[in-house]
Design a protein around this motif. Structure first.
Motif, PDB file in Angstrom:
ATOM      1  N   PHE A  20      20.360  43.203  40.586  1.00 52.57           N
ATOM      2  CA  PHE A  20      21.134  41.999  40.304  1.00 52.57           C
ATOM      3  C   PHE A  20      22.304  42.301  39.370  1.00 52.57           C
ATOM      4  CE2 PHE A  20      21.867  38.386  37.430  1.00 52.57           C
ATOM      5  CZ  PHE A  20      22.329  37.449  38.337  1.00 52.57           C
ATOM      6  N   VAL A  21      22.024  43.067  38.306  1.00 49.78           N
ATOM      7  CA  VAL A  21      23.091  43.434  37.374  1.00 49.78           C
ATOM      8  C   VAL A  21      24.149  44.273  38.087  1.00 49.78           C
ATOM      9  CG1 VAL A  21      23.622  44.738  35.280  1.00 49.78           C
ATOM     10  CG2 VAL A  21      21.585  43.284  35.366  1.00 49.78           C
ATOM     11  N   MET A  62      28.046  43.259  38.500  1.00 49.35           N
ATOM     12  CA  MET A  62      29.106  44.155  38.047  1.00 49.35           C
ATOM     13  C   MET A  62      30.057  44.501  39.185  1.00 49.35           C
ATOM     14  SD  MET A  62      28.709  44.568  34.853  1.00 49.35           S
ATOM     15  CE  MET A  62      29.877  45.896  34.634  1.00 49.35           C
ATOM     16  N   MET A  63      29.534  44.699  40.390  1.00 52.93           N
ATOM     17  CA  MET A  63      30.399  44.994  41.525  1.00 52.93           C
ATOM     18  C   MET A  63      31.299  43.811  41.852  1.00 52.93           C
ATOM     19  SD  MET A  63      29.938  48.087  42.408  1.00 52.93           S
ATOM     20  CE  MET A  63      30.813  48.051  43.959  1.00 52.93           C
ATOM     21  N   LYS A  64      30.740  42.579  41.764  1.00 51.55           N
ATOM     22  CA  LYS A  64      31.568  41.397  42.017  1.00 51.55           C
ATOM     23  C   LYS A  64      32.668  41.263  40.965  1.00 51.55           C
ATOM     24  CE  LYS A  64      28.021  38.698  44.413  1.00 51.55           C
ATOM     25  NZ  LYS A  64      27.176  37.474  44.374  1.00 51.55           N
ATOM     26  N   GLN A 118      41.035  42.616  42.825  1.00 54.92           N
ATOM     27  CA  GLN A 118      41.851  41.674  43.591  1.00 54.92           C
ATOM     28  C   GLN A 118      42.901  41.018  42.715  1.00 54.92           C
ATOM     29  OE1 GLN A 118      39.148  38.962  45.435  1.00 54.92           O
ATOM     30  NE2 GLN A 118      38.330  40.476  46.880  1.00 54.92           N
ATOM     31  N   LEU A 119      42.523  40.729  41.458  1.00 53.28           N
ATOM     32  CA  LEU A 119      43.480  40.117  40.544  1.00 53.28           C
ATOM     33  C   LEU A 119      44.619  41.063  40.229  1.00 53.28           C
ATOM     34  CD1 LEU A 119      44.167  37.687  38.736  1.00 53.28           C
ATOM     35  CD2 LEU A 119      42.814  38.764  36.931  1.00 53.28           C
ATOM     36  N   VAL A 120      44.286  42.352  40.037  1.00 51.44           N
ATOM     37  CA  VAL A 120      45.326  43.333  39.742  1.00 51.44           C
ATOM     38  C   VAL A 120      46.202  43.574  40.953  1.00 51.44           C
ATOM     39  CG1 VAL A 120      45.730  45.746  39.142  1.00 51.44           C
ATOM     40  CG2 VAL A 120      43.980  44.440  37.928  1.00 51.44           C
ATOM     41  N   ASN A 121      45.587  43.700  42.125  1.00 54.22           N
ATOM     42  CA  ASN A 121      46.371  43.928  43.338  1.00 54.22           C
ATOM     43  C   ASN A 121      47.121  42.691  43.793  1.00 54.22           C
ATOM     44  OD1 ASN A 121      45.421  46.557  43.470  1.00 54.22           O
ATOM     45  ND2 ASN A 121      43.693  46.021  44.775  1.00 54.22           N
TER      46      ASN A 121
END
Length: 214
Positions: free
Chosen positions: A147-148, A152-154, A161-164
């Protein structure tokens, strides 16, 4: 020219290290650079060049440095109050690495190696118990770890996505600015065609009515 040829950098460096700062920022940075950063890079070079002597040298250093770090954790409250503690630590780290002194090898051969050989059986039991308990703990809480990991992957994907996506709004606006006149031109052409077709139909109707009346 004499300024650059003098020992000014060495003198400035020694003055910075010996200045009585309350936070000891300079001397702590020097300890971190000499004790960790430089040995990490030297270990990397020894591994890549496959130099057996260098690999053995830095293995001995990391064994001594790790033992020193363990002792330092427990003795921190007793020795960290000394204003010259980090200066002595820096000198000790340099002594461990210098080829002329070869302090890491001396400490390992004279102190660490006899200690580990004397207590090797007990240390093997402790290490085996630790790895066994760690494996049981990971197996019992595998769902939590998954779960952790997924969370972390999400988070990483969202950040990626925010950076790109920083340059996407500008690109979209530019595309809209380019395609808007084209769409307007196409709409005007279609309207003209529609109106032209309607006018032609009206003219045909008028011509048929004139022939009928005649």
């Amino acid at each position: 020219m004499s300024l650059f040829g003098s020992n000014l950098p060495t003198e400035v460096g020694l003055k910075l290290l010996l200045v009585p700062l309350d936070s000891n920022i300079v001397i702590r940075t020097a300890c971190c650079s000499v004790g960790i950063a430089l040995p990490v890079y030297s270990t990397f070079k020894a591994i890549e060049t496959r130099d057996q002597n260098e690999q053995q040298k830095w293995l001995l250093y990391w064994a001594v440095y790790g033992s020193f770090s363990v002792v330092e954790i427990f003795a921190d409250k007793l020795i960290s109050w000394s204003p010259l503690y980090y200066h002595l630590k820096l000198a000790f780290l340099v002594w461990l690495q210098l080829p002329t002194t070869n302090g890491a090898k001396q400490l390992y051969m004279n102190h660490l190696r006899p200690f580990f050989l004397r207590h090797q059986a007990r240390l093997d039991q402790v290490a085996g118990w630790f790895f066994s308990e760690a494996g049981k703990f990971i197996s019992a809480h595998q769902g939590e770890f998954q779960f952790v990991k997924s969370v972390m992957m999400k988070i990483l994907m969202s950040v990626k996505q925010l950076v790109n996506g920083d340059g996407q709004p500008t690109t979209t606006q530019g595309r809209r600015a380019v395609t808007a006149p084209r769409d307007q031109a196409e709409n005007s052409d279609s309207e003209d065609t529609t109106h032209g077709g309607d006018d032609g139909a009206d003219n045909d109707d008028d011509y048929v009515s004139v022939l009928a009346s005649s």
